[in-house]
Scaffold this active site. Structure first.
Site, mmCIF file in Angstrom:
data_model
loop_
_atom_site.group_PDB
_atom_site.id
_atom_site.type_symbol
_atom_site.label_atom_id
_atom_site.label_comp_id
_atom_site.label_asym_id
_atom_site.label_seq_id
_atom_site.Cartn_x
_atom_site.Cartn_y
_atom_site.Cartn_z
ATOM 1 N N HIS A 1 -34.150 64.232 103.252
ATOM 2 C CA HIS A 1 -33.315 64.964 104.207
ATOM 3 C C HIS A 1 -33.187 66.417 103.737
ATOM 4 O O HIS A 1 -32.967 66.662 102.546
ATOM 5 C CB HIS A 1 -31.925 64.316 104.308
ATOM 6 C CG HIS A 1 -31.052 64.967 105.318
ATOM 7 N ND1 HIS A 1 -31.183 64.721 106.673
ATOM 8 C CD2 HIS A 1 -30.069 65.893 105.188
ATOM 9 C CE1 HIS A 1 -30.297 65.464 107.330
ATOM 10 N NE2 HIS A 1 -29.614 66.185 106.458
ATOM 11 N N ASN B 1 -35.661 58.024 102.205
ATOM 12 C CA ASN B 1 -35.769 59.089 103.207
ATOM 13 C C ASN B 1 -35.601 60.443 102.516
ATOM 14 O O ASN B 1 -34.894 60.548 101.518
ATOM 15 C CB ASN B 1 -34.652 58.915 104.250
ATOM 16 C CG ASN B 1 -34.679 59.985 105.323
ATOM 17 O OD1 ASN B 1 -35.722 60.282 105.921
ATOM 18 N ND2 ASN B 1 -33.530 60.602 105.595
ATOM 19 N N VAL C 1 -26.580 56.373 109.202
ATOM 20 C CA VAL C 1 -27.506 57.506 109.260
ATOM 21 C C VAL C 1 -27.256 58.419 108.053
ATOM 22 O O VAL C 1 -26.134 58.901 107.857
ATOM 23 C CB VAL C 1 -27.329 58.301 110.582
ATOM 24 C CG1 VAL C 1 -28.307 59.478 110.624
ATOM 25 C CG2 VAL C 1 -27.521 57.400 111.786
ATOM 26 N N ASP C 2 -28.294 58.618 107.264
ATOM 27 C CA ASP C 2 -28.217 59.438 106.041
ATOM 28 C C ASP C 2 -27.136 58.938 105.080
ATOM 29 O O ASP C 2 -26.537 59.715 104.335
ATOM 30 C CB ASP C 2 -27.944 60.927 106.370
ATOM 31 C CG ASP C 2 -29.047 61.530 107.232
ATOM 32 O OD1 ASP C 2 -30.205 61.126 107.066
ATOM 33 O OD2 ASP C 2 -28.737 62.397 108.057
ATOM 34 N N LEU D 1 -34.302 53.211 112.163
ATOM 35 C CA LEU D 1 -34.706 51.834 111.893
ATOM 36 C C LEU D 1 -33.473 50.952 112.003
ATOM 37 O O LEU D 1 -32.425 51.258 111.448
ATOM 38 C CB LEU D 1 -35.314 51.719 110.494
ATOM 39 C CG LEU D 1 -36.637 52.451 110.268
ATOM 40 C CD1 LEU D 1 -37.114 52.256 108.839
ATOM 41 C CD2 LEU D 1 -37.703 51.986 111.251
ATOM 42 N N SER E 1 -45.919 67.579 106.133
ATOM 43 C CA SER E 1 -46.127 68.286 104.857
ATOM 44 C C SER E 1 -45.641 67.439 103.683
ATOM 45 O O SER E 1 -46.197 67.516 102.587
ATOM 46 C CB SER E 1 -45.451 69.660 104.875
ATOM 47 O OG SER E 1 -44.055 69.537 104.898
ATOM 48 N N ASN E 2 -44.619 66.628 103.908
ATOM 49 C CA ASN E 2 -44.168 65.727 102.829
ATOM 50 C C ASN E 2 -45.184 64.618 102.570
ATOM 51 O O ASN E 2 -45.400 64.233 101.424
ATOM 52 C CB ASN E 2 -42.793 65.140 103.153
ATOM 53 C CG ASN E 2 -41.670 66.103 102.821
ATOM 54 O OD1 ASN E 2 -41.384 66.351 101.655
ATOM 55 N ND2 ASN E 2 -41.057 66.676 103.848
#
Ligand code: GRF
Length: 202
Positions: free
Chosen positions: A106, A104, A146-147, A90, A13-14
């Site tokens: 989130h 990204n 991560v994030d 990645l 959807s993004n």
């Protein structure tokens, strides 16, 4: 024109929000490739429908080397990599070659409800369990944590007592579909700078 590749694993959807933003003239971007680690990703159908080239590197087959395969596709052809519900990590060369050029989305307000193992509906489950009254979404740069990269944009969303994962996810997605194109627009207009690990928008 900003050339992007969108990395996906699920519904997409993004990705659709980006496609729509290009088609309605909000974004001056071209999607050069849609890349997935999941052959069943509905996002691939969304891309095919628009004639966007798709590439699939199944997670089971490529594992940790997926970044190297993606790098072969995007190197020299793409300015920005957009992780839009992409579930593989990645690693390696691609992070160096695309430093400051991978973003990204989130589904929470980072640094809350993020990090290893915190993805998809698990995020909303944890939000509901915690009892917080506000959650949201974040677009951020990607680095080896991560994030963990610098935060570009965030949008807050209320959490209601009656919410379940489905209703909360929908409310958050609605905002994701706004801030992801907005971040790309800012990038395409060279309005984003990273200073001391923080994003300055000029
Ligand atoms: C979104 O909630 C995004 O924040 C997260 O994964 C979900 C992907 O949704 N990273 P979709 O595939 O774009 O619909």
């Amino acid at each position: 024109m900003l050339k992007i590749a969108v990395l996906v694993s699920g519904d997409g959807s993004n990705l659709q929000a980006i496609i729509d933003s290009i088609e309605n003239g909000y974004l001056n971007c071209s999607i050069e490739a849609v890349i997935s680690d999941n052959i069943k990703s509905f996002a691939l159908q969304r891309a095919t429908k628009k004639g966007i080239p798709i590439y699939v590197f199944p997670k089971k087959e490529f594992g940790e080397s997926i970044g190297d395969e993606i790098l072969k596709v995007v190197k020299g052809n793409v300015d920005i990599l957009v992780l839009a519900g992409f579930l593989s990590l990645l690693k390696g060369e691609i992070l160096k070659k695309f430093e400051g050029k991978i973003i990204n989305i989130h589904p929470s307000l980072i640094p809350l409800f993020c990090g290893k193992g915190m993805y998809g509906e698990k995020v909303h489950e944890s939000v509901l369990k915690s009892g917080v009254k506000i959650t949201g979404c974040t677009v951020h740069f990607v680095d080896e944590k991560v994030d963990g990269g610098a935060i570009i944009l965030q949008k807050a969303v209320p959490v209601y007592f009656e919410d379940d994962v489905k209703t909360l996810k929908e409310r958050v997605l609605e905002e994701e579909h706004k801030i992801l194109p907005e971040a790309l627009k800012l990038l395409s207009e060279n309005k984003i700078f990273i200073k001391d690990g923080k994003v300055q928008i000029v």
